[in-house]
Design a protein around this motif. Structure first.
Motif, PDB file in Angstrom:
ATOM      1  N   VAL A   1       0.846  -1.198   0.000  1.00 26.45           N
ATOM      2  CA  VAL A   1       0.000   0.000   0.000  1.00 26.45           C
ATOM      3  C   VAL A   1       0.883   1.251   0.000  1.00 26.45           C
TER       4      VAL A   1
ATOM      5  N   CYS B   1      -0.390  -1.116  -8.249  1.00 28.63           N
ATOM      6  CA  CYS B   1      -1.600  -1.932  -8.314  1.00 28.63           C
ATOM      7  C   CYS B   1      -1.292  -3.287  -8.957  1.00 28.63           C
TER       8      CYS B   1
ATOM      9  N   TYR C   1      -5.295  -0.088  -0.513  1.00 30.26           N
ATOM     10  CA  TYR C   1      -4.698   0.487  -1.723  1.00 30.26           C
ATOM     11  C   TYR C   1      -5.670   1.474  -2.383  1.00 30.26           C
TER      12      TYR C   1
ATOM     13  N   SER D   1      -4.559   5.424  -2.379  1.00 25.61           N
ATOM     14  CA  SER D   1      -4.166   5.962  -3.686  1.00 25.61           C
ATOM     15  C   SER D   1      -5.283   6.760  -4.351  1.00 25.61           C
TER      16      SER D   1
ATOM     17  N   MET E   1       0.493  -5.498  -6.463  1.00 27.65           N
ATOM     18  CA  MET E   1      -0.417  -5.966  -5.421  1.00 27.65           C
ATOM     19  C   MET E   1      -1.302  -7.101  -5.918  1.00 27.65           C
TER      20      MET E   1
END
Length: 324
Positions: free
Chosen positions: A50, A192, A130, A134, A195
């Motif tokens: 994150v 992203c 996340y 973001s 992740m």
């Protein structure tokens, strides 16, 4: 995969294999698969994926900055897919209730159910952290969707039997892995992508567990297992189908290359079916043979539908490109 002779109980009679007997006969397989899973699964920490330094207050009680689309680093298709994927993960309490009710909370089955739930819980944690940190998606819309989706609950289309549930998750876990992986690749944000690649690795391990369990079920009760696979494949829907706006989101994800008929046929159904040699299996009775034939015919028809989708997708994308 070999089942211990004492667990076969000297019978292949399909009527004899009740859910209770199958749960008992497969427990040794579950224990072996659980031990294998624990050896290969790697510990990871959601907070490491994150971008906390990007975070700031939203408007509301802390009087922060309202969300706007231009704050997001993620593409439009990425935002759509991320919301669908997270809302799917949000219904984990319903999924846990369903598989715990079918598989039980004791022994190897229960240990797996709780381990699977704990690992899936990490996915929802890291995705939400996340998205909010973001500012990838509208937080108000996301929360309203979550409340509506979880308030409606979840009931599987495939709750006919324990075998139906095992067959469903064998395909669904692979479908989820591919949806996460493609979302990351189309997100436009390397953070992203990283992740979702981590999440996809977990989903693949879950698929292997259920796929191997399904293979063991074919050894014990080939007709019942073939019928369950036929039912699941021909009626397959992703678990998020009941969420708000799912149909529109599914169309956007299909056109955007996140998940569509071609991906479903080529990258989800076929790999599992080929690995288990489902369409080549012998030793079936009349019911199993009929289900095998129906499955083969369905796959042939699905391939034709996917081919027509490919043509429509290409035409739509060409028109979009022509409009600049």
């Amino acid at each position: 995969m070999t089942i211990a002779p004492d667990r076969l109980d000297g019978a292949r009679g399909q009527a004899a294999w009740t859910d209770t007997r199958l749960l008992y006969a497969l427990e040794e397989v579950v224990e072996n698969e659980l031990n294998r899973h624990l050896k290969v699964a790697k510990e990871w920490m959601p907070h490491e994926y994150v971008p906390w330094s990007d975070g700031r207050n939203f408007d509301g009680v802390l009087d922060g900055e309202p969300w706007a689309p231009d704050q997001s680093k993620v593409t439009s298709i990425g935002r759509t897919a991320l919301v669908v994927n997270l809302l799917t993960e949000d219904n984990l309490p319903s999924y846990h209730h369903e598989i715990a009710s079918l598989f039980g909370r004791d022994g190897a089955w229960g240990t797996w159910v709780h381990r699977w739930t704990a690992e899936e819980g990490r996915h929802g944690i890291v995705m939400r952290d996340y998205l909010l940190t973001s500012r990838a998606v509208d937080p108000v819309e996301l929360e309203r969707f979550r409340m509506a989706h979880m308030s409606a609950g979840f009931e599987s289309d495939n709750a006919h039997s324990m075998l139906h549930s095992v067959a469903y998750v064998a395909f669904q876990e692979l479908a989820t892995r591919i949806s996460h992986r493609n979302t990351g690749r189309h997100s436009g944000d390397p953070v992203c992508d990283q992740m979702l690649a981590r999440i996809a690795t977990d989903e693949n391990l879950h698929m292997v567990f259920y796929r191997n369990l399904l293979g063991a079920a074919f050894e014990l009760a080939p007709d019942r297992t073939m019928c369950a696979v036929r039912d699941v494949v021909t009626g397959f829907r992703m678990p998020g189908h009941g969420m708000p706006g799912f149909e529109r989101a599914a169309v956007q994800m299909a056109l955007g290359g996140i998940y569509n008929l071609r991906i479903h046929h080529d990258e989800v159904l076929q790999p599992v079916l080929r690995y288990l040699k489902v369409l080549e299996r012998g030793g079936l009775g009349p019911e199993g043979l009929a289900a095998q034939d129906e499955l083969g015919a369905y796959l042939e028809g699905l391939d034709g539908q996917a081919r027509r989708f490919d043509e429509r997708q290409a035409a739509i994308l060409a028109r979009r490109a022509a409009r600049g």
